[in-house]
Scaffold this active site. Sequence first.
Site, PDB file in Angstrom:
ATOM      1  N   CYS A   2     -14.798  56.510  39.921  1.00 42.19           N
ATOM      2  CA  CYS A   2     -13.951  57.702  39.881  1.00 42.19           C
ATOM      3  C   CYS A   2     -12.522  57.203  40.028  1.00 42.19           C
ATOM      4  O   CYS A   2     -12.281  56.042  40.312  1.00 42.19           O
ATOM      5  CB  CYS A   2     -14.256  58.636  41.042  1.00 42.19           C
ATOM      6  N   ARG A  28     -11.586  56.620  34.208  1.00 39.46           N
ATOM      7  CA  ARG A  28     -12.537  56.259  35.268  1.00 39.46           C
ATOM      8  C   ARG A  28     -13.564  57.358  35.550  1.00 39.46           C
ATOM      9  O   ARG A  28     -14.484  57.168  36.338  1.00 39.46           O
ATOM     10  CB  ARG A  28     -11.777  55.960  36.572  1.00 39.46           C
ATOM     11  N   TRP A  75     -16.551  60.966  38.392  1.00 39.48           N
ATOM     12  CA  TRP A  75     -17.728  60.597  37.581  1.00 39.48           C
ATOM     13  C   TRP A  75     -18.893  60.695  38.557  1.00 39.48           C
ATOM     14  O   TRP A  75     -19.061  59.834  39.417  1.00 39.48           O
ATOM     15  CB  TRP A  75     -17.584  59.187  37.028  1.00 39.48           C
ATOM     16  N   ASN A 101     -13.765  56.986  45.911  1.00 40.66           N
ATOM     17  CA  ASN A 101     -14.381  56.326  44.753  1.00 40.66           C
ATOM     18  C   ASN A 101     -15.361  55.303  45.308  1.00 40.66           C
ATOM     19  O   ASN A 101     -14.941  54.374  45.999  1.00 40.66           O
ATOM     20  CB  ASN A 101     -13.291  55.647  43.912  1.00 40.66           C
ATOM     21  N   GLY A 102     -16.643  55.498  45.018  1.00 37.04           N
ATOM     22  CA  GLY A 102     -17.642  54.559  45.520  1.00 37.04           C
ATOM     23  C   GLY A 102     -18.927  55.300  45.836  1.00 37.04           C
ATOM     24  O   GLY A 102     -19.133  56.424  45.378  1.00 37.04           O
ATOM     25  N   GLU A 479     -31.543  42.809  21.933  1.00 39.30           N
ATOM     26  CA  GLU A 479     -30.252  43.349  22.354  1.00 39.30           C
ATOM     27  C   GLU A 479     -29.097  42.463  21.838  1.00 39.30           C
ATOM     28  O   GLU A 479     -28.059  42.980  21.422  1.00 39.30           O
ATOM     29  CB  GLU A 479     -30.219  43.487  23.883  1.00 39.30           C
ATOM     30  N   LYS A 483     -26.041  43.849  19.356  1.00 39.40           N
ATOM     31  CA  LYS A 483     -24.606  43.724  19.677  1.00 39.40           C
ATOM     32  C   LYS A 483     -23.859  43.101  18.498  1.00 39.40           C
ATOM     33  O   LYS A 483     -22.825  43.598  18.090  1.00 39.40           O
ATOM     34  CB  LYS A 483     -24.378  42.864  20.928  1.00 39.40           C
ATOM     35  N   GLU A 486     -23.736  45.452  15.364  1.00 42.48           N
ATOM     36  CA  GLU A 486     -22.943  46.695  15.384  1.00 42.48           C
ATOM     37  C   GLU A 486     -21.455  46.475  15.535  1.00 42.48           C
ATOM     38  O   GLU A 486     -20.671  47.309  15.096  1.00 42.48           O
ATOM     39  CB  GLU A 486     -23.457  47.652  16.471  1.00 42.48           C
ATOM     40  N   HIS A 502     -44.459  34.426  10.713  1.00 40.91           N
ATOM     41  CA  HIS A 502     -45.196  35.336   9.824  1.00 40.91           C
ATOM     42  C   HIS A 502     -44.273  35.998   8.800  1.00 40.91           C
ATOM     43  O   HIS A 502     -44.564  37.097   8.331  1.00 40.91           O
ATOM     44  CB  HIS A 502     -45.923  36.400  10.657  1.00 40.91           C
ATOM     45  N   LYS A 602     -20.241  57.045  20.544  1.00 39.45           N
ATOM     46  CA  LYS A 602     -20.772  56.683  21.867  1.00 39.45           C
ATOM     47  C   LYS A 602     -22.019  57.504  22.194  1.00 39.45           C
ATOM     48  O   LYS A 602     -22.945  57.022  22.807  1.00 39.45           O
ATOM     49  CB  LYS A 602     -19.678  56.915  22.919  1.00 39.45           C
TER      50      LYS A 602
HETATM   51  C1  F6R Z   1     -25.531  50.174  21.289  1.00 34.88           C
HETATM   52  C2  F6R Z   1     -25.395  51.553  21.711  1.00 34.88           C
HETATM   53  C3  F6R Z   1     -26.342  52.557  21.172  1.00 34.88           C
HETATM   54  C4  F6R Z   1     -26.898  53.408  22.316  1.00 34.88           C
HETATM   55  C5  F6R Z   1     -27.818  54.511  21.776  1.00 34.88           C
HETATM   56  C6  F6R Z   1     -28.439  55.319  22.877  1.00 34.88           C
HETATM   57  O1  F6R Z   1     -24.551  49.359  21.831  1.00 34.88           O
HETATM   58  O2  F6R Z   1     -24.520  51.874  22.491  1.00 34.88           O
HETATM   59  O3  F6R Z   1     -27.377  51.949  20.481  1.00 34.88           O
HETATM   60  O4  F6R Z   1     -27.592  52.583  23.179  1.00 34.88           O
HETATM   61  O5  F6R Z   1     -27.076  55.360  20.932  1.00 34.88           O
HETATM   62  O6  F6R Z   1     -27.483  55.948  23.659  1.00 34.88           O
HETATM   63  P1  F6R Z   1     -27.838  56.560  25.060  1.00 34.88           P
HETATM   64  O7  F6R Z   1     -28.194  55.460  25.963  1.00 34.88           O
HETATM   65  O8  F6R Z   1     -26.585  57.287  25.480  1.00 34.88           O
HETATM   66  O9  F6R Z   1     -28.977  57.506  24.840  1.00 34.88           O
END
Ligand code: F6R
Length: 607
Positions: A2, A28, A75, A101-102, A479, A483, A486, A502, A602
């Site tokens: 926060c 934040r 937050w 904040n914490g 993962e 990264k 994307e 395979h 996001k």
């Molecule tokens: C990858 C990424 C996306 C999210 C996905 C799910 O870096 O950010 O693949 O992981 O859209 O999002 P949440 O976790 O918000 O359901």
Amino acid sequence: MCGIFGCVLNEGDAAPLVREGLKRLEYRGYDSVGVATVWDGKVFVKKDVGKLDEVHAKLNLDDLPGCVGIGHTRWATHGAPEQVNAHPHTDCTGEVAVVHNGIVENFVELKRMLEQKRHVFRSRCDTEVIAHLIEDELKKAGSLIEAVRRALREVKGSYAIAVVHAKHPDRIVCARLESPLVIGLSSRGMYCSSDIPSFLHLTRRAVFLQDYQVAEISLNGVRVYDLITGKEIPYEVQQLDLSEEAAEKSGYPHFMLKEIFEQPQAMKNALRTHELYYDLMAPALANAKRVFLTACGTSYHACVAASYALSELGGITAQPVIASEFINYVGPAVDEETVVLAVSQSGETADTLSAVRFARSKGATVLGVTNVMGSSLTRLSTVYIGQNSGPEIGVAATKTFTAQLTVLLRLAMKVGLRTGTLSQESYEGLSERLLAMPDYAAKVLETVDERVKLLASKYADRQSFCFLGRGISSATAMEGRLKLLEIAYIPCLAYPAGESKHGFIAVVEKGYPTVFVAPNDSTRTKIIGNIMEMKAREASVISLIEEGDREIAEFSDDYLEMPKGIPEMFTPLIYVIPLQLLAYYISVYRGYDPDKPRNLAKSVTVQ
Ligand code: F6R
């Protein structure tokens, strides 16, 4: 995470300045906001749910009297984003106001103790206990700072706090432990804040408060004391030389890099979630007839890793299912005896919510892990755990992945205790190791960053990559692939390494970059075989190995060493870090903005 801000002014109203400071701290957190000022022997408070501008339009936050004020942009961690849970929080008398904040780890115990002393609580927020503790201590202590200092000695967890009191109208008392707090000094007044961008337009002279320090700021200046001994401590005033934008990213060029480096703290915050939630979830998982884990993207990879941990440590079979496939794939099997554990950073991903709604309609029990309290997932889950990562601004998930995984690993261990897969002794041993993982993450960040940068410059122009791992490391590989794909727009593959022969092996040719996640665990012997297969076809082998693993190092064109002693099921927490860095640096070398990858959002709220 926060944001807190406070000011003590020579003249003029504090509230508009507090609001301006909070505006610069909204990165934040932004689910609720509030301001408190002191005037004429009273504390005045305005607070509500929503972003700062929305709440200001509704309440006029500037319209509060007094030249001393504190504010907070939230937050949520404990207590949903509701008006009553917004900060500042006050005590029973209404004379003490606190922003924080914490996380107060022991708030359940402290609240119980304070309620026995007839304190009346209005919120479900952990911070409120601090206001009541100060109220109690004020009956014994000679000053506000002494009361705050004594109150904080009862608190376990992390905090940056600012406190005002109706009867001490000329000062703010602030303190920190593991959450940032910086004090700004100017001829117009004094400021305290979570971060410097909030007062860079007012002053460039600052004092960085350290852990276990408590300070009193007034027009007479700043006085800093040791929280434990109460002794006054000398401090250094620093001249800040930062642009406002660089300051917001704490000097990092991108939010993604900042968030990668925040992972040790994000993991610590995830570990601060109260035991209570795990104790509610573990029996549901241990006793269920069927368990599905469901999520999208990075959160799905956390589920894949968790499914290995639930099997190995928890002694149950939990099938990870991509949320958009959930209904078609496992829909017919979902019933009242099913538990669905949904994982979503945002708590708003449409595919995940659709799987959850379907599961509920079939009578299944829904459990949730999310970073956003008050999100749809928290409302649809019977029990949920907030992972406490604070907002993630880079579109690519980094710190929220390792925080999710920290929660899921702890949950798997709790399930293991329940099913008898883990003895009390091995549970305690593993819990201790999990608590050490943030330090391992910090060590890796310190040691591999420069080396990953070099690797990135070497491989940045490659057209494709493949990521391979076995066992739980196949989730790490997936993962790592996501990264790079994307944020650097490089088509990449990822496989459980045994599967590579395979099909994938057909595309391997001289110099093809193949990343092996190869910790020194039960999969090591077999992964050496897979590395040899790729070497025989002249692939460029980049391996992530345990420190000192000479054998794999010799087979590799490049390697990165990870610390020794990481339990097999915890390896994704640490081994994913160099892969995040690799993707970040390759993206930068290619001239892209890693914070805003094209076509991605996001939170994906469409199906
Ligand atoms: C990858 C990424 C996306 C999210 C996905 C799910 O870096 O950010 O693949 O992981 O859209 O999002 P949440 O976790 O918000 O359901």
